[in-house]
Design a protein around this motif. Structure first.
Motif, PDB file in Angstrom:
ATOM      1  N   UNK A  88       0.829  -1.207   0.000  1.00  0.00           N
ATOM      2  CA  UNK A  88       0.000   0.000   0.000  1.00  0.00           C
ATOM      3  C   UNK A  88       0.862   1.255   0.000  1.00  0.00           C
ATOM      4  N   UNK A  89       1.981   1.242   0.726  1.00  0.00           N
ATOM      5  CA  UNK A  89       2.875   2.405   0.728  1.00  0.00           C
ATOM      6  C   UNK A  89       3.472   2.637  -0.645  1.00  0.00           C
ATOM      7  N   UNK A  90       3.866   1.557  -1.330  1.00  0.00           N
ATOM      8  CA  UNK A  90       4.425   1.715  -2.671  1.00  0.00           C
ATOM      9  C   UNK A  90       3.366   2.200  -3.655  1.00  0.00           C
ATOM     10  N   UNK A  91       2.141   1.731  -3.520  1.00  0.00           N
ATOM     11  CA  UNK A  91       1.057   2.200  -4.384  1.00  0.00           C
ATOM     12  C   UNK A  91       0.773   3.679  -4.128  1.00  0.00           C
ATOM     13  N   UNK A  92       0.851   4.094  -2.862  1.00  0.00           N
ATOM     14  CA  UNK A  92       0.609   5.486  -2.525  1.00  0.00           C
ATOM     15  C   UNK A  92       1.656   6.390  -3.168  1.00  0.00           C
ATOM     16  N   UNK A  93       2.909   5.947  -3.201  1.00  0.00           N
ATOM     17  CA  UNK A  93       3.958   6.778  -3.801  1.00  0.00           C
ATOM     18  C   UNK A  93       3.741   6.952  -5.299  1.00  0.00           C
ATOM     19  N   UNK A  94       3.013   6.032  -5.946  1.00  0.00           N
ATOM     20  CA  UNK A  94       2.689   6.202  -7.361  1.00  0.00           C
ATOM     21  C   UNK A  94       1.834   7.444  -7.576  1.00  0.00           C
ATOM     22  N   UNK A  95       1.023   7.791  -6.585  1.00  0.00           N
ATOM     23  CA  UNK A  95       0.196   8.989  -6.705  1.00  0.00           C
ATOM     24  C   UNK A  95       1.035  10.262  -6.683  1.00  0.00           C
ATOM     25  N   UNK A  96       2.201  10.201  -6.043  1.00  0.00           N
ATOM     26  CA  UNK A  96       3.068  11.370  -5.963  1.00  0.00           C
ATOM     27  C   UNK A  96       3.769  11.647  -7.280  1.00  0.00           C
ATOM     28  N   UNK A  97       3.890  10.630  -8.131  1.00  0.00           N
ATOM     29  CA  UNK A  97       4.618  10.788  -9.385  1.00  0.00           C
ATOM     30  C   UNK A  97       3.718  11.443 -10.427  1.00  0.00           C
TER      31      UNK A  97
END
Length: 107
Positions: A88-97
Motif C-alpha cells: 500500500x505504501x508503494x502504491x501510494x507513492x505512485x500517486x506522488x509521481x
C-alpha cells in the motif's frame, strides 16, 4: 490447516475465518453507482478478505437497497498483513509521481 492448530500458526498463516452478520448498501441511480458491505462485530485489518453471502449482484436502475446478510471474514496472517501494508505504501507513492513538463509549442 485445521482449527486445532496453535494460535501462533493462525497468526502466521492467516487461515482463520469468522462468519459475521453484514449490512450491504447498494445504489444504482443517476447520481451514484456503488455497493458497500459493512461486516458487523469485527474490526477489519490490512490483508483481511470479506466474502458476502446472499447479496444480489445487481439491482434495477434508480434503486437504492439496504440488505442484511452474512459474510465470512478471512483473517490475514502476520506475513500477509505486513506485505499488504508495504504494498500500500508503494502504491501510494505512485500517486506522488506526476510530471509537469513543458508542452511543445505548435508552429
Amino acid at each position: 490447516m485445521s482449527n486445532d492448530a496453535p494460535p501462533l500458526l493462525w497468526r502466521l498463516s492467516g487461515s482463520r475465518s469468522i462468519e459475521v452478520p453484514c449490512t450491504v448498501e447498494i445504489e444504482r441511480s443517476f447520481n451514484s453507482l456503488h455497493a458497500h458491505a459493512i461486516p458487523e462485530g469485527v474490526e477489519l485489518r490490512p490483508g483481511d478478505r470479506v466474502v458476502v453471502h446472499g447479496a444480489p449482484s445487481s439491482i434495477p436502475d434508480g434503486m437504492v437497497a439496504t440488505l442484511r446478510c452474512r459474510a465470512t471474514v478471512h483473517r490475514a496472517g502476520w506475513a500477509e498483513r505486513n506485505w499488504t501494508m508495504a504494498a500500500a505504501l508503494f502504491e501510494l507513492t505512485e500517486l506522488y509521481h506526476c510530471g509537469f513538463e513543458a508542452k511543445e509549442h505548435a508552429p
